[in-house]
Design a protein around this motif. Structure first.
Motif, PDB file in Angstrom:
ATOM      1  N   ILE A  84       3.664  -0.960   3.890  1.00  0.00           N
ATOM      2  CA  ILE A  84       3.216   0.177   3.753  1.00  0.00           C
ATOM      3  C   ILE A  84       4.444   1.140   3.281  1.00  0.00           C
ATOM      4  O   ILE A  84       5.250   1.233   4.009  1.00  0.00           O
ATOM      5  CB  ILE A  84       2.158   0.834   4.791  1.00  0.00           C
ATOM      6  CG1 ILE A  84       1.129   0.035   5.075  1.00  0.00           C
ATOM      7  CG2 ILE A  84       2.183   2.327   4.492  1.00  0.00           C
ATOM      8  CD1 ILE A  84       0.246   0.534   6.382  1.00  0.00           C
ATOM      9  N   TYR A 135      -1.730  -0.684  -4.220  1.00  0.00           N
ATOM     10  CA  TYR A 135      -3.026   0.024  -3.914  1.00  0.00           C
ATOM     11  C   TYR A 135      -2.379   1.372  -3.645  1.00  0.00           C
ATOM     12  O   TYR A 135      -1.233   1.408  -3.138  1.00  0.00           O
ATOM     13  CB  TYR A 135      -3.824  -0.414  -2.588  1.00  0.00           C
ATOM     14  CG  TYR A 135      -5.288   0.271  -2.704  1.00  0.00           C
ATOM     15  CD1 TYR A 135      -6.052  -0.333  -3.586  1.00  0.00           C
ATOM     16  CD2 TYR A 135      -5.439   1.391  -1.871  1.00  0.00           C
ATOM     17  CE1 TYR A 135      -7.406   0.220  -3.438  1.00  0.00           C
ATOM     18  CE2 TYR A 135      -6.572   2.110  -1.970  1.00  0.00           C
ATOM     19  CZ  TYR A 135      -7.732   1.493  -2.666  1.00  0.00           C
ATOM     20  OH  TYR A 135      -8.838   2.017  -2.702  1.00  0.00           O
ATOM     21  N   PRO A 138      -1.937  -5.100   3.770  1.00  0.00           N
ATOM     22  CA  PRO A 138      -0.889  -4.969   3.316  1.00  0.00           C
ATOM     23  C   PRO A 138       0.315  -5.618   4.013  1.00  0.00           C
ATOM     24  O   PRO A 138      -0.108  -5.434   5.309  1.00  0.00           O
ATOM     25  CB  PRO A 138      -0.768  -3.494   2.941  1.00  0.00           C
ATOM     26  CG  PRO A 138      -1.384  -2.921   4.014  1.00  0.00           C
ATOM     27  CD  PRO A 138      -2.520  -3.588   4.177  1.00  0.00           C
ATOM     28  N   GLN A 191      -8.918   0.829   5.363  1.00  0.00           N
ATOM     29  CA  GLN A 191      -8.504   0.534   4.098  1.00  0.00           C
ATOM     30  C   GLN A 191      -7.270  -0.512   4.495  1.00  0.00           C
ATOM     31  O   GLN A 191      -7.126  -1.406   3.795  1.00  0.00           O
ATOM     32  CB  GLN A 191      -8.009   1.841   3.100  1.00  0.00           C
ATOM     33  CG  GLN A 191      -9.105   2.413   2.394  1.00  0.00           C
ATOM     34  CD  GLN A 191      -8.207   3.856   1.824  1.00  0.00           C
ATOM     35  OE1 GLN A 191      -7.617   4.555   2.543  1.00  0.00           O
ATOM     36  NE2 GLN A 191      -8.850   3.896   0.408  1.00  0.00           N
ATOM     37  N   ILE A 219      -7.286  -4.197   3.193  1.00  0.00           N
ATOM     38  CA  ILE A 219      -6.413  -4.553   2.124  1.00  0.00           C
ATOM     39  C   ILE A 219      -5.414  -5.726   2.767  1.00  0.00           C
ATOM     40  O   ILE A 219      -5.150  -6.671   2.116  1.00  0.00           O
ATOM     41  CB  ILE A 219      -5.701  -3.493   1.600  1.00  0.00           C
ATOM     42  CG1 ILE A 219      -6.603  -2.625   0.944  1.00  0.00           C
ATOM     43  CG2 ILE A 219      -4.359  -4.008   0.843  1.00  0.00           C
ATOM     44  CD1 ILE A 219      -5.908  -1.103   0.624  1.00  0.00           C
ATOM     45  N   LEU A 240       0.825  -1.229  -0.117  1.00  0.00           N
ATOM     46  CA  LEU A 240       0.094  -0.096   0.092  1.00  0.00           C
ATOM     47  C   LEU A 240       0.838   1.074  -0.143  1.00  0.00           C
ATOM     48  O   LEU A 240       1.931   1.289   0.894  1.00  0.00           O
ATOM     49  CB  LEU A 240      -0.837  -0.028   1.183  1.00  0.00           C
ATOM     50  CG  LEU A 240      -1.617   1.285   1.536  1.00  0.00           C
ATOM     51  CD1 LEU A 240      -2.869   1.534   0.306  1.00  0.00           C
ATOM     52  CD2 LEU A 240      -2.366   1.110   2.861  1.00  0.00           C
TER      53      LEU A 240
END
Length: 186
Positions: A117, A78, A114, A108, A112, A38
């Protein structure tokens, strides 16, 4: 708790801070909702506000170039922002605006899931990694928070202003791609 579409609908109707008064579009985020990576910027600029998508102006073109250079693209990651509405005249988001919006980003992240990040720029890094994060000396380092790896690199706009940062950002992207490959080949 809810679906990505429910979160998006809630965000699109948000009036929690003054940024909602001047926006053209909410810039919720876009990309692969199951990506292991992300990317998070600070907030939308003019082109993003007009189109309702993150990183579509000059900075977005440069971000796309960096992704392509390491054989990634938007379909594999993303991309979102700390604040979902454009601050007037592209000023930095104010702390109360960040706080009004951070819940959307947290959701989010939860949806998601992730593994990494990547903060694009100082403002995102200071909000997500550590308030006193120094982008020029700490970019490219990795830390873990709540089971998620986090790193930061320069915001593409900073590289547009100072092209000397391009090589450092590229080396960060090489490592990001290396991590991506590890995540998807597990």
């Amino acid at each position: 708790m809810g679906s990505f579409e429910e979160l998006r609908a809630r965000c699109l109707g948000c009036t929690a801070c003054r940024l909602s008064e001047t926006r053209t579009n909410v810039v919720f985020g876009m990309g692969n909702e199951k990506s292991p990576i992300l990317f998070v910027g600070e907030g939308p600029g003019e082109q993003e506000d007009l189109q309702g998508q993150p990183f579509v102006g000059r900075s977005g073109k440069l971000l796309d170039d960096f992704l392509a250079a390491v054989e990634l693209d938007r379909s594999k990651v993303y991309i979102a922002n700390i604040v979902k509405c454009r601050p007037p005249k592209n000023r930095d988001p104010l702390p109360d605006e960040e706080e009004a919006c951070i819940g959307y980003l947290r959701e989010q992240v939860r949806l998601i899931g992730p593994k990494l990040i990547v903060c694009l720029g100082r403002i995102a890094a200071c909000k997500l990694i550590r308030p006193d994060f120094k982008i020029t000396t700490e970019r490219g380092t990795y830390t873990e928070k709540a089971g998620i790896l986090m790193t930061a690199t320069f915001h593409p706009a900073a590289v547009l202003r100072d092209p000397r940062k391009k090589a450092d950002m590229f080396s960060d992207f090489i490592e990001i791609k290396h991590r991506y490959d590890q995540f998807v080949n597990v």
